[in-house]
Design an enzyme around this catalytic site. Structure first.
Site: not given
Length: 459
Positions: A77, A151, A175
């Site tokens: 990420k 996210s 997330s």
């Protein structure tokens, strides 16, 4: 499509049934096929990954000891530092490449993993969707007009489409679990402090933790056994637990499982598809021999703990940007609206979280595991949150985090487990929440559900 690509790739490379280079090329092929449409990976590290995979193959040829993830392609990420790439946090405010890997990336490489690239996220993860003002929206592989959640949006889609065998995400309010539920993956948010945040002392103060998104429970356990464990600089530390891989491979025994579809957030209505997912899974758990009952968790309101830490986290991350003038509209407004969050207010919020945790954990006096929906809503349209300020974005996010964010405040482990499909053709899921340091029971139970009700994958 391989249902456990981490486990099968590591085993295949060790047995010389497949090379690390071949495993990587399969992922790069999936990237070439799907990424232009789905926008999961923002930085492809093809050349560096090919060199790394070749090095892994040389180790195999030399008959040297192999790590547990030897040759496994993994994506990272955007909020986690990878040496030689800019840590963008999903925005445009940083331009200087990181000098070194974050500790979790270092551990992945030490275990033999091959780093494929960086994955898309909304700037600072300030909404639970895949809408990035800077890098465009990530799309759901089941329906590209719909969001994959966030996210950790790019991480979820990269794994679901085979661009990576696993991908590291982060969870400060759902997330990991939200995108896992929207695209049909397994996603465990571990106990607070289980995974190091080094070189940073924390991830969103007491709210956040890093962790993988994977296609299977065993794959998640394999990655967690590599990345978990505190560093000296970590602000939070979890308690002692055993091997996650062993937990994923053993039967959970007969458990007391309480279920509830009551949202934590008042005024939120749960989609009927998610209610059905919980009720159907409850019946499955009865068939598996568990003591299953509906309960009222009597949720405490986590707002006084969550909101100050959310604003404090965004302000701290934006203050560290090289070019804060490049902030998105949403996070500029977050800085404006968050003027009142002084360090004293932030610390007060953390203390409020400790009170919330005590109240939230009372449910575990009567059950071993709590089962709820992951989200109250179905995946929204792509792009719905681009250009919105923080207030509109926060209000729009409430149904998505209505079950998830409490457990960030409390710190408990919680997992999104696939539960089938809704009438819209997209996946459904249930959330399993464990007591403090209860990852092992969640992994054992999730693996039992997976064996009884295997889940499919897109494309």
């Amino acid at each position: 499509m391989d249902s456990s690509p981490v486990a099968s790739t590591a085993a295949g490379v060790a047995a010389e049934d497949i090379t690390a280079s071949a495993a990587l090329e399969r992922c790069l092929g999936a990237y070439a096929r799907d990424n232009a449409e789905l926008n999961a990976i923002t930085v492809l590290l093809a050349d560096a990954a090919r060199v790394e995979a070749s090095q892994r193959d040389l180790v195999v040829a030399a008959r040297k000891p192999l790590g547990p993830l030897h040759g496994v392609p993994i994506a990272i990420k955007e909020e986690i530092a990878v040496a030689g790439t800019v840590t963008t946090f999903g925005g445009l405010g940083n331009v200087t490449p990181a000098a070194a890997d974050a500790e979790v990336v270092r551990r992945l490489r030490a275990a033999g993993a091959v780093i494929v690239g960086k994955t898309n996220m909304p700037e600072f993860g300030s909404v639970p969707f895949g809408d990035s003002d800077a890098h465009g929206s990530t799309r759901n592989p089941w329906d590209p007009a719909r969001s994959p959640g966030g996210s950790s949006a790019g991480s979820a889609v990269a794994v679901a489409t085979g661009m990576a065998a696993a991908a590291m995400g982060g969870d400060g309010g759902g997330s990991i679990r939200v995108p896992a539920s929207y695209v049909g993956l397994f996603g465990l948010k571990p106990q607070r402090g289980r995974v190091t945040t080094a070189p940073d002392p924390h991830l969103w103060w007491a709210l956040g933790t890093a962790g993988p998104l994977t296609r299977s429970v065993l794959d998640s356990a394999l990655v967690y056994d590599v990345v978990r464990g505190a560093a000296d600089t970590d602000l939070f530390r979890a308690g002692e637990v055993g091997s996650f891989v062993e937990a994923a491979r053993r039967e959970p025994g007969r458990l007391r499982i309480g279920w509830s579809t009551k949202p934590v957030t008042r005024g939120v209505t749960c989609d009927p598809a998610h209610v059905r997912a919980v009720e159907e899974t409850a019946r499955l758990l009865v068939d598996l021999g568990h003591d299953v009952r509906e309960v009222d968790p009597r949720y405490p309101d986590p707002s006084a703990a969550f909101v100050p830490q959310l604003f404090a986290s965004i302000r701290a991350e934006t203050d560290a940007l090289e070019h804060p003038e490049r902030l998105s509209v949403r996070n500029r407004s977050a800085n404006t609206w968050g003027f009142w969050v002084t360090p004293r207010v932030r610390d007060w919020g953390i203390r409020q979280g400790e009170k919330v945790a005590r109240k939230a954990n009372r449910v575990f006096e009567q059950v071993d595991v709590l089962m709820t929906p992951v989200t109250a809503n179905r995946p929204p349209a792509v792009g719905a949150f681009i250009g919105k300020g923080v207030i509109r974005a926060s209000l729009g996010s409430m149904p998505t985090v209505a079950y998830a964010a409490l457990w960030n405040v409390a710190g408990n482990p919680a997992a999104s487990v696939p539960a089938g499909f809704a009438d819209d053709g997209l996946p459904t899921a249930v959330q399993l929440v464990g007591p403090t340091d209860g990852e092992e029971v969640l992994l054992s139970l999730s693996a039992q559900i997976e064996a009884a009700r295997p889940w499919p994958f897109p494309r």
